[in-house]
Enzyme design. Structure first.
Site, PDB file in Angstrom:
ATOM      1  N   HIS A  34      41.732  33.028  33.509  1.00 22.67           N
ATOM      2  CA  HIS A  34      41.297  32.540  34.720  1.00 22.67           C
ATOM      3  C   HIS A  34      40.596  31.194  34.319  1.00 22.67           C
ATOM      4  O   HIS A  34      40.729  29.934  35.148  1.00 22.67           O
ATOM      5  CB  HIS A  34      40.601  33.425  35.733  1.00 22.67           C
ATOM      6  N   HIS A  80      43.460  32.313  45.434  1.00 23.74           N
ATOM      7  CA  HIS A  80      42.528  33.425  45.472  1.00 23.74           C
ATOM      8  C   HIS A  80      43.345  34.729  45.938  1.00 23.74           C
ATOM      9  O   HIS A  80      43.166  35.364  46.583  1.00 23.74           O
ATOM     10  CB  HIS A  80      41.428  33.075  46.544  1.00 23.74           C
TER      11      HIS A  80
END
Length: 693
Positions: A34, A80
């Site tokens: 990430h 998200h």
């Protein structure tokens, strides 16, 4: 722990010792997929990102694009997905908050949000729960911080039932002299401002770097505080000229922020973690280091200018601390009550080893022989599809007028149009697009289609495309076919950006979008930003009574991956539409030459020609009579003529217009013919009910 054996060996070798608990937390977070992009950055480097009007491109929290002399626009996209799958309200709200803070880092005032959302079928109870809470999370946060949600898209597909794709884009504007200085010197302070650190979001980056298997820990989900988010917006407006740099404290927490800052400026960092303001005094130092507590910014400022920042923080009652400073060294040093708990070379801190995974190509099946269905029934099926339906029930939950900049509102046109009051009638045009079916069947061509579609949407409204940002969302890169799809998608974006001469100035990659071992359809969203000299001339997707209806471009028999093929025949096969880049660029010139001379315009895309015409009738509240067989075509099948999603086309309306005349707007009925044969007839109100989500 999240680190591979090879990564642990590299850390031990470079440090010459066993890492401390805090260092292990640091590397686990910042070396996660990430944060580090270790499986993707070698491919992303190939994307073209420069142009004379690009002031700052990829590589920092937010880009800058010059739209007028001394006036910059920043825009950025963020995903998200994992948080929204587990806690859709807070996952979506914190996604919006995070992307707003990215825009704040260049001193810009956020003026608009766009959302690209992908859910499971609306009739599925779990998908409906995610859907309703994501919408509420976006709405609540955006409304409370005073940033309008002005556009986006919503897609429904069974692949996203448990793994939604939740993408937020923020647009901001800043005068050149208000951009933070952008340089740092030894002795400059690191000021952390916003909510006190706690355990919220612990391991969030590592959580977003693995697949979902059910029963995920809610502790990895951050919690939003829009009131504090609004205060940070106000602070940045006052201090951007006196601070040197602003950094969002987002994914990876302080670990990532300190690693990136030291890397960007080639300076060491000395950070006293025990001096950080906190909300949870029981949190361990390694937890504070990787906590992803929301609504926090780092300000870098010289000691002599510190009073300017402190005055603004006190004025808006924003908690802050001064736990760090830059030093002339090559190390990231973190202290806890006088003890070194992190002592890492800069090159190692931000030096996650790259990974090249194996690739396996995928070959889509050809479209089988399909009979031509009853046309009126096929039209009803396509027009009632959730993907092509009017999304009024969604965007009416958003405050899209706050700030009174929105010149073309959601549902009115192909893209949002925003007024830039700093320069008279100058405005921005912005739109995001994606089609997971296209990128599943052919990720390279599918990604290029997403780019072209967003580009054409901006052009048809009247904008001149300037720059783009992208978001690539796929499953685990450890799956050879998934990694191949990612690489191919990047190549498609590279091709489109190069051919259209629109630089990609930022982006986001989200991996491990899987549930119980099943990856999602690869989803590539592209947001294109353009400018329009006079917002009053922007085209809306409508016609006036008595207008002639024109079509520009040629319809080909391209139904691969189409809404028609999926909804009417239940087939996912074939290839996405081909692309003629020269024809797409010509559309920009054609629309520019007709600005202010036509009543309206809309592109022809998802759902085909019939869908574009129906939407214009609904937007106008006026029917019309159209002979679709007058449209230039390279197919003899009526169903393909109506539902093909060929590129390079748009509808224009007015007394005169570009292209070929195919009908006239009048009355209260939407009448479609082929030659002298009636093929479809519905009242406009009936059509509106049919196309309502």
């Amino acid at each position: 722990m999240g680190l591979t054996q090879r990564e642990l060996e590299i850390i031990r070798e470079r440090l010459g010792r066993e890492p401390t608990a805090a260092e292990l937390a640091f590397f686990t977070s910042h070396w996660s997929e990430h944060c580090s992009y270790k499986s993707t950055k070698m491919w992303l480097r190939e994307l073209p990102g420069s142009a004379p009007w690009v002031v700052r491109g990829r590589g920092t929290d937010a880009p800058l694009v010059e739209v007028a002399h001394g006036l910059y626009v920043s825009f950025k996209i963020e995903s998200h997905n994992h948080p929204s799958a587990v806690d859709p309200y807070n996952g979506a709200a914190t996604g919006v908050g995070g992307i707003i803070r990215d825009i704040l880092t260049v001193g810009a005032t956020p003026i608009a949000l766009l959302v690209n959302l992908h859910f499971g079928p609306p009739e599925d109870p779990h998908a409906k729960w995610i859907f309703s809470n994501v919408i509420k999370g976006i709405s609540d946060y955006g409304n409370r911080v005073g940033v309008p949600v002005v556009g986006g898209e919503t897609w429904f597909d069974e692949d996203f039932t448990y793994t939604p794709i939740v993408l937020a884009t923020c647009v901001g504007v800043v005068e050149a002299e208000a951009v933070p200085k952008g340089y740092v010197e030894p002795g400059d302070y690191i000021v952390v401002a916003g909510l006190g650190a706690d355990r919220s979001g612990l391991g969030g980056s590592a959580f977003a770097s693995k697949t979902l298997e059910g029963g995920e820990d809610l502790g990895a989900i951050q919690v939003a505080d829009p009131l504090m988010g609004k205060k940070l917006i106000d602070v940045v407006k006052e201090v951007s000229r006196c601070v040197k740099f602003i950094k969002d404290l987002g994914g990876g927490g302080l670990a990532t922020a300190l690693a990136e800052l030291s890397h960007w400026f080639s300076l060491g960092v000395e950070f006293h973690l025990d001096k950080l303001h906190v909300r949870d005094a029981s949190a361990l130092p390694e937890e504070l280091l990787i906590s992803e507590t929301q609504e926090r910014l780092i300000f870098v400022i010289s000691p002599r200018d510190l009073p300017c920042l402190e005055e603004a923080l006190r004025k808006y009652e924003v908690p802050y601390s001064i736990p760090g400073r830059f030093v002339k060294s090559d190390r990231v040093l973190v202290m806890w009550k006088g003890v070194k708990i992190v002592d890492i070379p800069i090159s190692l801190a931000d030096g996650a080893p790259e990974i090249l995974w194996p690739q396996e190509p995928y070959q889509p099946s050809d479209i089988p022989e399909i009979p031509e269905p009853p046309i009126d029934k096929a039209i009803d099926i396509v027009l009632s599809s959730p993907n092509v339906a009017k999304k009024e029930s969604i965007y009416m939950r958003f405050d899209f007028d706050v700030g009174v900049r929105t010149a073309v509102k959601p549902g009115e046109g192909d893209a949002a149009v925003l007024k830039l009051y700093q320069r008279g009638q100058l405005g921005l045009v912005v739109k995001g697009d994606a089609n997971p079916r296209y990128t599943f069947l052919d990720p390279r061509l599918g990604a290029a289609n997403a780019f072209v579609k967003a580009y054409r949407n901006v052009a048809v409204v009247g904008g001149v495309p300037l720059a783009a940002v992208d978001s690539i969302n796929v499953g685990s890169p450890e799956r050879p076919q998934v990694y191949w799809r990612f690489v191919q998608a990047v190549q498609g974006l590279k091709e489109a950006a190069t051919e259209l001469e629109v630089p990609i100035v930022g982006g986001k990659v989200s991996l491990y979008n899987e549930y119980m071992g099943r990856p999602i359809k690869p989803t590539v969203a592209v947001v294109v930003l353009g400018k329009i000299d006079d917002v009053s001339k922007a085209n809306r997707a409508l016609w006036h009574d008595g207008d002639k209806i024109y079509i520009w471009g040629v319809t080909k028999g391209e139904v691969g991956g189409s809404e028609y093929l999926k909804r009417v025949h239940g087939i996912l096969a074939g290839r996405p539409p081909s692309i003629d880049y020269a024809a797409e660029k010509e559309i920009v010139a054609v629309i520019q030459s007709w600005l202010g001379k036509i009543s309206g315009a809309t592109d022809v895309g998802l759902g085909g020609l019939i869908t574009a015409l129906a939407k214009m009738a609904i937007n106008s509240g006026i029917g019309g009579e159209i002979d679709v067989c007058k449209a230039p075509a390279e197919t003899t099948r009526l169903d393909y003529l109506l539902f093909s999603e060929s590129n390079g086309r748009f509808i224009a309306t007015g007394a005169e217009g570009p292209g070929v005349a195919i009908g006239e707007a009048y009355g209260e009925e939407f009448v479609v013919k082929c030659g002298g044969t009636l093929i479809y007839k519905r009242g406009v109100e009936e059509l509106k009910r049919l196309m309502s989500l």
